[in-house]
Design a protein around this motif. Structure first.
Motif, PDB file in Angstrom:
ATOM      1  N   SER A  21       0.318  20.047  -3.526  1.00  0.00           N
ATOM      2  CA  SER A  21       0.336  19.898  -2.068  1.00  0.00           C
ATOM      3  C   SER A  21       0.933  18.545  -1.697  1.00  0.00           C
ATOM      4  O   SER A  21       0.864  17.583  -2.466  1.00  0.00           O
ATOM      5  CB  SER A  21      -1.074  20.006  -1.490  1.00  0.00           C
ATOM      6  OG  SER A  21      -1.638  21.276  -1.764  1.00  0.00           O
ATOM      7  N   ALA A  22       1.506  18.502  -0.493  1.00  0.00           N
ATOM      8  CA  ALA A  22       2.070  17.263   0.039  1.00  0.00           C
ATOM      9  C   ALA A  22       1.417  16.931   1.373  1.00  0.00           C
ATOM     10  O   ALA A  22       1.155  17.815   2.191  1.00  0.00           O
ATOM     11  CB  ALA A  22       3.577  17.385   0.204  1.00  0.00           C
ATOM     12  N   SER A  23       1.139  15.642   1.570  1.00  0.00           N
ATOM     13  CA  SER A  23       0.622  15.150   2.852  1.00  0.00           C
ATOM     14  C   SER A  23       1.180  13.750   3.053  1.00  0.00           C
ATOM     15  O   SER A  23       1.947  13.249   2.224  1.00  0.00           O
ATOM     16  CB  SER A  23      -0.910  15.134   2.848  1.00  0.00           C
ATOM     17  OG  SER A  23      -1.389  14.235   1.863  1.00  0.00           O
ATOM     18  N   ASP A  24       0.800  13.104   4.129  1.00  0.00           N
ATOM     19  CA  ASP A  24       1.147  11.693   4.273  1.00  0.00           C
ATOM     20  C   ASP A  24      -0.128  10.858   4.164  1.00  0.00           C
ATOM     21  O   ASP A  24      -1.222  11.404   4.003  1.00  0.00           O
ATOM     22  CB  ASP A  24       1.913  11.427   5.573  1.00  0.00           C
ATOM     23  CG  ASP A  24       1.145  11.861   6.812  1.00  0.00           C
ATOM     24  OD1 ASP A  24      -0.102  11.916   6.757  1.00  0.00           O
ATOM     25  OD2 ASP A  24       1.784  12.151   7.847  1.00  0.00           O
ATOM     26  N   VAL A  25       0.022   9.543   4.215  1.00  0.00           N
ATOM     27  CA  VAL A  25      -1.125   8.666   4.023  1.00  0.00           C
ATOM     28  C   VAL A  25      -2.177   8.888   5.099  1.00  0.00           C
ATOM     29  O   VAL A  25      -3.380   8.698   4.867  1.00  0.00           O
ATOM     30  CB  VAL A  25      -0.662   7.194   3.985  1.00  0.00           C
ATOM     31  CG1 VAL A  25      -1.851   6.257   3.848  1.00  0.00           C
ATOM     32  CG2 VAL A  25       0.309   6.976   2.826  1.00  0.00           C
ATOM     33  N   ALA A  26      -1.754   9.329   6.290  1.00  0.00           N
ATOM     34  CA  ALA A  26      -2.699   9.595   7.385  1.00  0.00           C
ATOM     35  C   ALA A  26      -3.430  10.920   7.223  1.00  0.00           C
ATOM     36  O   ALA A  26      -4.337  11.226   7.987  1.00  0.00           O
ATOM     37  CB  ALA A  26      -1.959   9.569   8.718  1.00  0.00           C
ATOM     38  N   GLY A  27      -3.024  11.752   6.234  1.00  0.00           N
ATOM     39  CA  GLY A  27      -3.696  13.017   5.973  1.00  0.00           C
ATOM     40  C   GLY A  27      -3.044  14.232   6.583  1.00  0.00           C
ATOM     41  O   GLY A  27      -3.563  15.353   6.453  1.00  0.00           O
TER      42      GLY A  27
ATOM     43  N   SER B 206       6.725   8.561   8.218  1.00  0.00           N
ATOM     44  CA  SER B 206       6.034   7.312   7.894  1.00  0.00           C
ATOM     45  C   SER B 206       6.651   6.604   6.695  1.00  0.00           C
ATOM     46  O   SER B 206       6.198   5.514   6.329  1.00  0.00           O
ATOM     47  CB  SER B 206       4.565   7.600   7.586  1.00  0.00           C
ATOM     48  OG  SER B 206       4.444   8.297   6.352  1.00  0.00           O
ATOM     49  N   ASP B 207       7.642   7.230   6.058  1.00  0.00           N
ATOM     50  CA  ASP B 207       8.302   6.709   4.854  1.00  0.00           C
ATOM     51  C   ASP B 207       7.481   6.895   3.592  1.00  0.00           C
ATOM     52  O   ASP B 207       7.888   6.428   2.520  1.00  0.00           O
ATOM     53  CB  ASP B 207       8.655   5.222   4.992  1.00  0.00           C
ATOM     54  CG  ASP B 207       9.737   4.969   6.023  1.00  0.00           C
ATOM     55  OD1 ASP B 207      10.564   5.867   6.229  1.00  0.00           O
ATOM     56  OD2 ASP B 207       9.736   3.869   6.606  1.00  0.00           O
ATOM     57  N   ASN B 208       6.321   7.601   3.684  1.00  0.00           N
ATOM     58  CA  ASN B 208       5.461   7.755   2.515  1.00  0.00           C
ATOM     59  C   ASN B 208       4.934   9.180   2.424  1.00  0.00           C
ATOM     60  O   ASN B 208       4.601   9.791   3.440  1.00  0.00           O
ATOM     61  CB  ASN B 208       4.287   6.785   2.575  1.00  0.00           C
ATOM     62  CG  ASN B 208       4.730   5.342   2.667  1.00  0.00           C
ATOM     63  OD1 ASN B 208       5.325   4.826   1.741  1.00  0.00           O
ATOM     64  ND2 ASN B 208       4.459   4.703   3.806  1.00  0.00           N
TER      65      ASN B 208
ATOM     66  N   SER C 189       5.675 -10.467  -5.958  1.00  0.00           N
ATOM     67  CA  SER C 189       5.133  -9.467  -5.038  1.00  0.00           C
ATOM     68  C   SER C 189       4.089  -8.597  -5.709  1.00  0.00           C
ATOM     69  O   SER C 189       4.126  -8.362  -6.925  1.00  0.00           O
ATOM     70  CB  SER C 189       6.256  -8.556  -4.506  1.00  0.00           C
ATOM     71  OG  SER C 189       7.277  -9.294  -3.888  1.00  0.00           O
ATOM     72  N   VAL C 190       3.167  -8.091  -4.873  1.00  0.00           N
ATOM     73  CA  VAL C 190       2.263  -7.029  -5.294  1.00  0.00           C
ATOM     74  C   VAL C 190       2.251  -5.979  -4.195  1.00  0.00           C
ATOM     75  O   VAL C 190       2.229  -6.303  -3.007  1.00  0.00           O
ATOM     76  CB  VAL C 190       0.837  -7.560  -5.566  1.00  0.00           C
ATOM     77  CG1 VAL C 190       0.192  -8.137  -4.312  1.00  0.00           C
ATOM     78  CG2 VAL C 190      -0.042  -6.462  -6.164  1.00  0.00           C
ATOM     79  N   ASN C 191       2.328  -4.715  -4.592  1.00  0.00           N
ATOM     80  CA  ASN C 191       2.248  -3.579  -3.669  1.00  0.00           C
ATOM     81  C   ASN C 191       0.966  -2.825  -3.993  1.00  0.00           C
ATOM     82  O   ASN C 191       0.844  -2.208  -5.049  1.00  0.00           O
ATOM     83  CB  ASN C 191       3.469  -2.670  -3.831  1.00  0.00           C
ATOM     84  CG  ASN C 191       3.752  -1.862  -2.585  1.00  0.00           C
ATOM     85  OD1 ASN C 191       4.448  -2.316  -1.683  1.00  0.00           O
ATOM     86  ND2 ASN C 191       3.206  -0.648  -2.526  1.00  0.00           N
ATOM     87  N   TRP C 192      -0.010  -2.903  -3.090  1.00  0.00           N
ATOM     88  CA  TRP C 192      -1.372  -2.413  -3.311  1.00  0.00           C
ATOM     89  C   TRP C 192      -1.621  -1.231  -2.383  1.00  0.00           C
ATOM     90  O   TRP C 192      -1.682  -1.382  -1.175  1.00  0.00           O
ATOM     91  CB  TRP C 192      -2.342  -3.560  -3.046  1.00  0.00           C
ATOM     92  CG  TRP C 192      -3.795  -3.233  -2.987  1.00  0.00           C
ATOM     93  CD1 TRP C 192      -4.469  -2.221  -3.606  1.00  0.00           C
ATOM     94  CD2 TRP C 192      -4.786  -3.976  -2.263  1.00  0.00           C
ATOM     95  NE1 TRP C 192      -5.809  -2.277  -3.304  1.00  0.00           N
ATOM     96  CE2 TRP C 192      -6.034  -3.339  -2.491  1.00  0.00           C
ATOM     97  CE3 TRP C 192      -4.742  -5.107  -1.450  1.00  0.00           C
ATOM     98  CZ2 TRP C 192      -7.215  -3.814  -1.911  1.00  0.00           C
ATOM     99  CZ3 TRP C 192      -5.931  -5.582  -0.881  1.00  0.00           C
ATOM    100  CH2 TRP C 192      -7.147  -4.937  -1.121  1.00  0.00           C
ATOM    101  N   SER C 193      -1.734  -0.049  -2.971  1.00  0.00           N
ATOM    102  CA  SER C 193      -1.992   1.174  -2.207  1.00  0.00           C
ATOM    103  C   SER C 193      -3.339   1.751  -2.631  1.00  0.00           C
ATOM    104  O   SER C 193      -3.954   1.263  -3.578  1.00  0.00           O
ATOM    105  CB  SER C 193      -0.880   2.199  -2.453  1.00  0.00           C
ATOM    106  OG  SER C 193      -1.110   2.912  -3.659  1.00  0.00           O
ATOM    107  N   PRO C 194      -3.812   2.811  -1.972  1.00  0.00           N
ATOM    108  CA  PRO C 194      -5.060   3.445  -2.424  1.00  0.00           C
ATOM    109  C   PRO C 194      -4.931   4.096  -3.798  1.00  0.00           C
ATOM    110  O   PRO C 194      -5.944   4.500  -4.373  1.00  0.00           O
ATOM    111  CB  PRO C 194      -5.318   4.506  -1.342  1.00  0.00           C
ATOM    112  CG  PRO C 194      -4.538   4.069  -0.160  1.00  0.00           C
ATOM    113  CD  PRO C 194      -3.324   3.400  -0.709  1.00  0.00           C
TER     114      PRO C 194
END
Length: 551
Positions: free
Chosen positions: A340-346, A298-300, A195-200
């Motif tokens: 600061s905390a946010s989610d992947v959607a901003g 969103s789990d992230n 497996s590969v997990n590719w995020s920004p």
């Protein structure tokens, strides 16, 4: 069939299956999903000294009883005016994507001379014969970026069952320093999920759901991170070349693939994270640990850390504590952190930011550079660092040689002899922490660097736990060759006591950050972050090592 591998140890969880092939129809491969890449590169041979023809013959790639078979065979085959003695298959997915997780359940061949690979290339690569080339091929390799999910057969010095994952970019390619590996049990007979997990933010490789290597460069630009554009999948077996000689009795070898699955996140997210907490963890002379946790539908969760004009962005699954080590800090200095905390959607946490303060400790340890080997040899050498943290000693070594491929490192305790596998930090930097030591006691350790074709072992270094010193080579080679203004800002003002040949500066992880082969009295250090460094000055076979603080 099995379900998606564990999400543990990745930064962003991807939940939605967006593309897959379960290989359920016997016969030829699904031509709506896969493309046979058969065109030879210019010159009539594939790269890396490989000796095979890739074909679209059903004997080299077919589906049978729920499995894709890619078969490398010994047979004379003429195509494009070139005759070769081996055939195989190289498949391109007709699907490309940006960010996500790939799971491939496969059983791979371990025959000598074979190089099975599961990997990815940028959709924009200008490689003749590739599926996307005619429409999107605008960029050469490695500027397109390459993600090697699994390779086997090119690290013959490693133990049986060793598989490798690697990253190729303009900053490091070919014999890239960006790689990691692990042992797969009963490789060749058992199926495993690669497996590969590719995020920004990072790229993490996993075997059977367990992460073993993460690529996360501190600076992400076109040179280090061409991974902000779509990539496609490749499945193949290469023959010979860097995989070594093919035995004369070789007839054929097969890679069986149960499934290929790609996951992304499709839901539109409008909810902000909740329950955000941030605290200070372990503090050393050059690092501060921040412990972060928040929850999101969103789990992230994405965390942004601002301090002293710098910024760290990282992510982690919702509800799981994230440990972030802030590096390259100055000893006995107070730092203010805005987190600061946010989610992947901003979507931002309602009470951003949380403010934290921490003061680094004084440095207690020994660092330096050496070339001496008790086994094998070093073409350039290695950096080393022993640091006492409470009653623990963190030991960090960096292999400086650029001619070693497939490197792994093992810490050797001298008495009684014990070997520990070290953790890869980045590039060829490896670390291991020994716990529960007695202040004032003497410990002695060396490091074995194993790589394709051999190994090299450093000399043993004796260190007094809790002592602040500069470890050096034999005193007959060590002189006080220079002085300088310390702390330094923007420029290092050097005062050599004799004619010097070279100046090299290493950061607190032992990584070389500046080399001047024609040094003068003023060396520009404006590109160095604030923190503690080691300055090494060379004259012939003599050298001096001193600590420098950059403000």
């Amino acid at each position: 069939m099995t379900s998606q591998s564990s999400n543990a140890q990745v930064d962003v969880i991807y939940n939605d299956l967006v593309w897959s092939d379960e290989f359920e129809t016997n016969g030829a491969i699904n031509s709506t999903k896969w493309h046979h890449q058969t065109q030879l590169p210019s010159g009539g041979s594939w790269f890396n000294g490989e000796v095979q023809h890739y074909t679209n013959l059903i004997s080299n790639s077919f589906v049978n009883n729920g499995f894709l078979n890619i078969v490398a065979k010994k047979e004379n085959y003429t195509n494009q005016g070139v005759t070769k003695q081996y055939t195989s298959a190289r498949l391109n997915s007709k699907f490309a994507f940006l960010y996500g997780r790939v799971d491939i359940r496969a059983k791979i061949p371990t025959n000598l001379g074979t190089w099975p690979a599961l990997w990815m290339l940028g959709k924009n690569v200008n490689e003749s014969g590739g599926f996307f080339n005619s429409q999107f091929g605008t960029t050469g390799w490695p500027a397109c970026g390459e993600i090697d999910i699994m390779e086997h057969g090119i690290t013959q010095s490693q133990p049986a069952g060793y598989i490798q994952s690697a990253i190729h970019t303009p900053s490091s390619h070919g014999n890239t320093v960006n790689h990691g590996g692990t042992i797969a049990s009963n490789l060749g007979n058992n199926f495993h999920v690669y497996s590969v997990n590719w995020s920004p933010f990072q790229i993490t490789f996993l075997l059977d759901g367990v992460a073993f290597y993460t690529y996360n460069p501190a600076v992400k630009n076109a040179n280090t991170w061409p991974f902000d554009a779509e990539q496609y999948l490749l499945l193949n077996i290469a023959m010979g070349g860097v995989a070594g000689n093919i035995p004369s009795n070789f007839t054929q070898a097969a890679m069986e693939i149960d499934y290929v699955r790609v996951y992304q996140n499709l839901d539109i997210d409008t909810e902000a994270p909740t329950n955000f907490t941030a605290t200070v963890g372990t503090v050393t002379s050059s690092t501060v640990e921040l412990l972060l946790n928040a929850e999101d539908n969103s789990d992230n969760v994405v965390y942004s850390i601002n301090y002293d004009g710098q910024n760290i962005i990282t992510a982690n699954p919702s509800g799981e504590e994230k440990s972030v080590i802030v590096p390259n800090l100055m000893p006995t200095t107070t730092y203010e952190f805005s987190v600061s905390a946010s989610d992947v959607a901003g979507n931002q946490y309602i009470s951003n930011p949380i403010l934290l303060s921490a003061t680094t400790t004084g440095f207690t340890g020994c660092s330096g550079t050496d070339t001496e080997a008790q086994q094998g040899n070093f073409s350039i050498g290695y950096n080393y660092d022993f640091e006492t943290i409470g009653t623990d000693v963190k030991i960090t070594f960096e292999l400086l040689d650029t001619d070693k491929v497939g490197v792994v490192a093992f810490l050797w305790r001298q008495n009684p002899f014990t070997e520990y596998q070290m953790t890869n930090v980045s590039g060829n930097v490896y670390t291991y922490t020994i716990t529960g030591q007695t202040i004032g006691s003497t410990i002695s350790y060396a490091v074995k660097f194993a790589y394709a074709g051999g190994l090299s072992v450093t000399r043993y270094f004796s260190y007094i736990v809790g002592e602040d010193c500069s470890l050096t080579v034999d005193s007959s080679y060590e002189l006080d060759l220079f002085t300088f203004v310390n702390p330094a800002t923007d420029y290092m003002y050097l005062k050599p006591n004799t004619t010097i040949d070279k100046v090299e500066i290493h950061n607190s992880l032992g990584k070389s950050v500046l080399v001047s082969s024609k040094p003068n009295d003023t060396i520009n250090i404006q590109n160095l972050s604030k923190g503690m460094y080691l300055v090494t000055v060379y004259q012939g076979n003599r050298k001096s090592v001193k600590k420098m603080i950059v403000k």
